[in-house]
Design an enzyme around this catalytic site. Sequence first.
Site, PDB file in Angstrom:
ATOM      1  CE  LYS A  14      -1.529   2.812   2.952  1.00 28.42           C
ATOM      2  NZ  LYS A  14      -1.525   4.036   2.133  1.00 28.42           N
ATOM      3  CD  GLU A  51      10.492  13.656  10.410  1.00 26.49           C
ATOM      4  OE1 GLU A  51       9.317  13.326  10.667  1.00 26.49           O
ATOM      5  OE2 GLU A  51      11.289  12.911   9.827  1.00 26.49           O
ATOM      6  CD  GLU A  59      13.775   1.507   8.574  1.00 21.19           C
ATOM      7  OE1 GLU A  59      14.316   2.571   8.936  1.00 21.19           O
ATOM      8  OE2 GLU A  59      14.308   0.406   8.727  1.00 21.19           O
ATOM      9  CB  CYS A  67      13.480   9.647   6.988  1.00 21.24           C
ATOM     10  SG  CYS A  67      14.479   8.562   5.961  1.00 21.24           S
TER      11      CYS A  67
END
Length: 488
Positions: free
Chosen positions: A173, A382, A247, A281
Site C-alpha cells: 500500500k 521533525e 522506519e 527522513c
Amino acid sequence: MIQTQLYIDGQWQSPIDQGTRAIVSPADESVIAQAAEATRADARLAIAAARRAFDGPWRQTTIRDRARLLNKIAELIDRDAEKLARLESLNTGKTLTESRTDMGDIAATFRYFAGLVASESGAVNEAPHHVISRTLREPVGVCGLITPWNYPLLQAAWKIAPALGAGNTVVIKPSNLTPLTTHHFTQLIDELDLPPGVFNLVTGGAEVGAELAESLDVDLVSFTGGAFAGESIMKAATGNFKRIGLELGGKNPNIVFADADLDAAVDYALNAAFFHAGQVCSAGSRLMVEDSIYDAFIGRLAERLPRIVIGNGFHGETQMGPVQSAQQHEKILGMVQAGIAEGARLVHGGKRPAGDVYKQGYWLEPTLLADVTADMKIAKEEIFGPVITAERFRSEEEALRAANDTPYGLAAAVWTRDLDKANRMSRALRFGTVWVNDYHPYFPEAPWGGYKASGIGRELARIGLDEYTELKHSYINLAPKAMGWFGA
Ligand code: NAD
C-alpha cells in the site's frame, strides 16, 4: 490522464465501491491522475489472495527461481527507468536528476538482494551422528508493506526485494498521495507471470494500512512513515503478534567542528538539508556549529541560499522542487513561525518565493534559522521541509549531549579533520547511521534504520533480508530408541 487500478490475485480491478482519488502535481496543483482508492474490503481480498498464494505453489519456489525473479525485475526497472523517473518527478515534484538516481538505486537494490538470496544456504549444526540438525531460513508468510510519499518507489523496493526474495507473498500500500510509480512497478510485475496473489497492490489511505496491520492473516507488516501512524500500526499488530518493521522519522544533527574542511562542510550542509526540499527522513536539518566558526559559517550559508534555483523538477537548471502537499506547506511555515516566536533569527526564506510561477503549487524558499537553542521546538521536532536550524556549541561534550538529547536516532554527521575526535563521536552518537565528512550516502550493502523512536528493525544489508525470514531448527533423529526415563 493516468488512471490507476488495484492489482489483486493477478487481476487488475477497480475498488469494490469504485472509489477514486485525484492525484495532484505539487508543482502546480493540476490533477495528473485518478487513482483507485481502496477500502478495507479490497485490502481483505488482497490479503486472502496473498494467503492462498503463500500456502500454495509459491512455497515450492527455489532460491534460484527467486534470485532470477529479482534480477528480472532489475532489468525491467532499467528498461523503464526514464518513464519511472518522470512519473516520480511528476508525482513528488523532486528534480528529474534525483528521480533518475532513485531508479538506479532501486535496480541496484533488486540486484543486491538477488545476489544474497542466491547465496542463501542453511547451516548444518554439530550433533550426534544419528541426528541431522539444520538451521533453516524460511519465509515469514504474507507481508503487508506500507510506504510514504517522499521516496515512493525506493522505499517500496527496500521492502519488496527482500520480501519476495525470501519467498513471502506481498500486499503493498503506497501513500495515497504518490501511488504512480508503485502502480507502474506493478505493471512490470504483471509482465512476469507470477502465480496469482504473490504480489498485490492496494492503493488507498490509512484505513487500508490499518487493515494490513490488524489482519490476522498478515504475518509481517513493514512500515515507513511518521511516528503517529507507526505507533498505531505497532498497537494494531498485537492481534496476532505479527512481525513488525518500522522506519520512522528523524531529527538528524549535522555537527561541524572548527577544524573541518569548511568549503566541503558548507556545501554539504546544503545537500544535507535541501535534497528533495528537505523531505528526507535523514535530512540534516539540525545544523550544529562550533562557536569559533559559527558566525562565519552562517554568513557563508546566507550567501549560498538565495542562489539555490527553485523550480519545476523537469527543468534542467532546477536544484530544488516544491514540497509534497498543501498540508506539508502549511505545517512547515507554521514551524518556522513557531521558531521565530521562540527567539530564532530568520536569516533567509521562511516564505513562498516571489513570482507568478510560484503562485500555484507548494513552493517554499530554502530557509535558514540561526541562533536556535536545543530547547526550542524546531530543534526537537521533525520539520520535513527545506529548513536549516542552526545551533552553536562550545565543546565536544556539549555537542554530543545536545545531539543525543532527542527521542529520535536515525542519522547524524560529524565534520572534523581530527580522526580521534571523528572516531569518538561516531561511537558515542546514538544513531543508526553516522557519517563523518559526508552526508546522505547509503548503500544496499549497509544497514538502514533508527535507534530509539526512529524505528524498529533494519532495512537493506544482510539483516534487511533476515527480517523477512523465520529461523527454524530442523532436527531429525535417524535412529530413535526408547529413552526409558519413566521406566519400561
Ligand atoms: P505517514 O505516517 O503519514 O504515512 C505513511 C504511510 O502510512 C502512508 O502510506 C499512509 O497512508 C499510511 N498510514 C497513515 N496512517 C496509518 C495508520 N494509522 N495505519 C496504517 N497505515 C497508515 O507518513 P508520510 O507523511 O507519508 O511520510 C513522512 C514520514 O515518513 C516522515 O516522518 C519521515 O521521516 C518518515 N520516513 C522515514 C524513513 C526511514 O527510512 N526511517 C524514510 C522515509 C520517510
